[in-house]
Design a protein around this motif. Structure first.
Motif, PDB file in Angstrom:
ATOM      1  N   LEU A  59      11.963  25.124  -5.503  1.00 20.40           N
ATOM      2  CA  LEU A  59      10.797  24.456  -5.022  1.00 20.40           C
ATOM      3  C   LEU A  59      10.144  23.925  -6.206  1.00 20.40           C
ATOM      4  N   VAL A  60       9.685  22.650  -6.042  1.00 18.20           N
ATOM      5  CA  VAL A  60       8.803  21.907  -6.877  1.00 18.20           C
ATOM      6  C   VAL A  60       7.430  21.573  -6.334  1.00 18.20           C
ATOM      7  N   ILE A  61       6.317  21.975  -7.022  1.00 19.83           N
ATOM      8  CA  ILE A  61       5.160  21.713  -6.646  1.00 19.83           C
ATOM      9  C   ILE A  61       4.213  20.884  -7.481  1.00 19.83           C
ATOM     10  N   PHE A  62       3.454  20.187  -6.854  1.00 24.57           N
ATOM     11  CA  PHE A  62       2.682  19.052  -7.594  1.00 24.57           C
ATOM     12  C   PHE A  62       1.288  19.619  -7.109  1.00 24.57           C
ATOM     13  N   TYR A  63       0.645  20.261  -8.167  1.00 26.78           N
ATOM     14  CA  TYR A  63      -0.848  20.429  -8.004  1.00 26.78           C
ATOM     15  C   TYR A  63      -1.764  19.174  -8.570  1.00 26.78           C
ATOM     16  N   GLN A  64      -2.914  19.273  -8.054  1.00 27.39           N
ATOM     17  CA  GLN A  64      -3.803  18.200  -8.658  1.00 27.39           C
ATOM     18  C   GLN A  64      -5.340  18.764  -8.849  1.00 27.39           C
ATOM     19  N   LEU A  65      -5.494  18.386 -10.185  1.00 31.96           N
ATOM     20  CA  LEU A  65      -7.110  18.970 -10.476  1.00 31.96           C
ATOM     21  C   LEU A  65      -7.950  18.194  -9.792  1.00 31.96           C
ATOM     22  N   PRO A  66      -9.078  18.866  -9.390  1.00 28.56           N
ATOM     23  CA  PRO A  66     -10.296  17.857  -8.698  1.00 28.56           C
ATOM     24  C   PRO A  66     -10.829  17.317  -9.908  1.00 28.56           C
ATOM     25  N   GLN A  67     -11.541  16.134  -9.476  1.00 27.70           N
ATOM     26  CA  GLN A  67     -12.195  15.223 -10.615  1.00 27.70           C
ATOM     27  C   GLN A  67     -13.393  16.045 -11.166  1.00 27.70           C
ATOM     28  N   GLU A  68     -14.126  17.061 -10.422  1.00 25.68           N
ATOM     29  CA  GLU A  68     -15.434  17.837 -10.871  1.00 25.68           C
ATOM     30  C   GLU A  68     -14.978  18.806 -11.882  1.00 25.68           C
ATOM     31  N   GLU A  80     -14.462  20.385 -15.123  1.00 25.44           N
ATOM     32  CA  GLU A  80     -14.777  19.803 -16.524  1.00 25.44           C
ATOM     33  C   GLU A  80     -13.792  20.472 -17.402  1.00 25.44           C
ATOM     34  N   GLN A  81     -13.342  19.420 -18.624  1.00 30.36           N
ATOM     35  CA  GLN A  81     -12.225  19.670 -19.518  1.00 30.36           C
ATOM     36  C   GLN A  81     -12.830  19.213 -20.953  1.00 30.36           C
ATOM     37  N   VAL A 111      -6.039  29.522 -11.862  1.00 26.68           N
ATOM     38  CA  VAL A 111      -6.306  28.463 -12.627  1.00 26.68           C
ATOM     39  C   VAL A 111      -6.914  29.081 -13.898  1.00 26.68           C
ATOM     40  N   GLU A 112      -6.502  28.655 -15.170  1.00 23.59           N
ATOM     41  CA  GLU A 112      -7.112  29.107 -16.249  1.00 23.59           C
ATOM     42  C   GLU A 112      -7.302  28.031 -17.248  1.00 23.59           C
ATOM     43  N   ILE A 113      -8.516  27.686 -18.120  1.00 22.14           N
ATOM     44  CA  ILE A 113      -8.302  26.948 -19.118  1.00 22.14           C
ATOM     45  C   ILE A 113      -8.182  27.435 -20.514  1.00 22.14           C
ATOM     46  N   GLU A 114      -7.344  27.091 -21.224  1.00 25.63           N
ATOM     47  CA  GLU A 114      -6.790  27.614 -22.534  1.00 25.63           C
ATOM     48  C   GLU A 114      -7.555  26.830 -23.765  1.00 25.63           C
ATOM     49  N   VAL A 152     -10.712  30.086 -14.165  1.00 25.52           N
ATOM     50  CA  VAL A 152     -11.508  29.043 -13.214  1.00 25.52           C
ATOM     51  C   VAL A 152     -11.412  29.457 -11.768  1.00 25.52           C
ATOM     52  N   GLY A 153     -10.528  30.097 -11.308  1.00 26.86           N
ATOM     53  CA  GLY A 153     -10.438  30.707  -9.910  1.00 26.86           C
ATOM     54  C   GLY A 153      -8.908  31.161  -9.551  1.00 26.86           C
ATOM     55  N   THR A 154      -9.021  31.812  -8.161  1.00 21.32           N
ATOM     56  CA  THR A 154      -7.653  32.084  -7.840  1.00 21.32           C
ATOM     57  C   THR A 154      -7.591  31.453  -6.464  1.00 21.32           C
ATOM     58  N   PHE A 155      -6.404  30.877  -6.045  1.00 16.85           N
ATOM     59  CA  PHE A 155      -6.515  29.923  -5.008  1.00 16.85           C
ATOM     60  C   PHE A 155      -4.999  30.223  -4.207  1.00 16.85           C
ATOM     61  N   THR A 156      -5.270  30.313  -2.785  1.00 14.28           N
ATOM     62  CA  THR A 156      -3.978  30.614  -1.953  1.00 14.28           C
ATOM     63  C   THR A 156      -3.741  29.564  -0.997  1.00 14.28           C
ATOM     64  N   PHE A 157      -2.472  28.955  -0.996  1.00 15.08           N
ATOM     65  CA  PHE A 157      -1.927  28.248  -0.122  1.00 15.08           C
ATOM     66  C   PHE A 157      -1.057  28.669   0.875  1.00 15.08           C
TER      67      PHE A 157
END
Length: 339
Positions: free
Chosen positions: A38-47, A49-50, A115-118, A154-159
């Motif tokens: 399984l190959v998954i492509f996530y996409q970060l929303p523009q809002e 901040e990084q 999602v975590e920011i390092e 950043v948060g926990t997300f369920t798909f």
């Protein structure tokens, strides 16, 4: 560009999912799937901040079979982090790859990720010009200031993902025998999936040595394109003297002729399979070349052994998980840690 090529080649399923955790969101636009990968492509929303010294990571919390409700296990996965430069280049896409070793991918899953920011060191715009010369090497060092990372969730997300019908693998029965260092290696079969090729090797019982490692590489147009853990994963079935090797396919490009190379082989002579460790005298009989028992600690009926040994480029456990005492009673080795 590579993702668009995969779409043109009909490897990609567009799922267009978005998950929320409060005000934060994560997008999952594409997957590539077969029963083994399984190959998954996530996409970060523009809002989201990084800063220039921050990397976005996505970690798996759990995967569940939506049909049975059971937790899915028996897979390994790899993920990449995204710097702000890579985010701009890749349109915010992060790729994750799952390989199912013990079982197959169900047709419907629930996937929970965080999602975590390092954070690494100081943002480049906060480093004074007095600290940085124009030397590029020095600039790279500054980028690595204070490499001890700080993680911010950043948060926990369920798909919930429903897959299209998987393509059946194309199987080639090979049964080709090779002799390496006096030991026989049999290439049994190839199973070709959209995401890669599964290669099955077996090792005859009449070999005089155990084969505990194959160093493989893939060559294309005279150059090594895959080697070691880079695009090649393997599992060993000791009970059946079998090794399953999975080689990633370049489903982003046109197929090209490739060669699978066995560059090295790891052997253990069956006559040297067993050793005796004297915990009181701190001796090993017979001696293991390049290895020394340097410390024995006994605590509450347990023994902790420290060996000094030669470390190869390939990680492996020195000992079998099972051992016995002088009376022949069998026990299980609880843990092996290398450093």
């Amino acid at each position: 560009k590579s993702l668009s090529n995969a779409i043109e080649n009909e490897y990609v399923q567009e799922v267009d999912l978005t998950a929320w955790d409060g005000k934060e969101r994560l997008i999952l636009p594409y997957v590539i799937a077969d029963e083994k990968n399984l190959v998954i492509f996530y996409q970060l929303p523009q809002e989201l901040e990084q800063a220039s010294n921050e990397y976005v990571n996505i970690f798996v919390k759990s995967m569940t079979n939506r049909i049975t409700g059971e937790k899915i296990e028996g897979y390994i996965y790899g993920t990449s982090s995204l710097s702000i430069e890579a985010r701009e280049e890749n349109d915010g896409l992060i790729q994750q790859r799952y390989h199912f070793i013990e079982d197959v991918l169900p047709m419907s899953i629930e996937l929970e990720v965080t999602v975590e920011i390092e954070t690494h060191g100081l943002p480049l715009d906060e480093v004074s010009t007095e600290e940085v010369s124009q030397d590029e090497a020095t600039l790279e060092i500054v980028k690595e200031i204070s490499r001890e990372a700080n993680l911010k969730k950043v948060g926990t997300f369920t798909f919930q993902i429903d897959f299209e019908e998987f393509a059946d693998p194309i199987t080639y029965e090979m049964h080709e025998t090779y002799t390496i260092q006096g030991q026989k290696v049999i290439l049994e079969e190839l199973n070709i999936y959209p995401t890669g090729t599964e290669v099955i090797f077996t090792f005859p019982n009449n070999n005089t040595a155990w084969i505990n490692g194959l160093d493989l590489a893939v060559e294309q147009d005279g150059e090594i394109v895959l080697k070691g853990n880079n695009g090649i994963s393997a599992t060993l079935d000791e009970e059946n003297n079998m090794r399953r090797v999975y080689i990633e396919s370049d489903y982003f490009g046109e197929p090209k002729e490739q060669q699978l190379l066995i560059k090295e082989i790891g052997l253990l002579d069956k006559e040297e399979e067993y050793i005796t460790v004297d915990l009181n005298k701190k001796t090993v009989t017979p001696n293991i070349a390049g290895t020394e028992l340097i410390e024995v600690t006994k605590i509450e009926g347990k023994a902790f052994l420290v060996f000094s040994t030669i470390v190869s480029d390939h990680g492996f456990g020195m000992f079998s998980n099972e051992y016995s005492d002088e009376a022949g009673n069998a026990y299980m080795l609880q843990e092996q840690v290398s450093s």
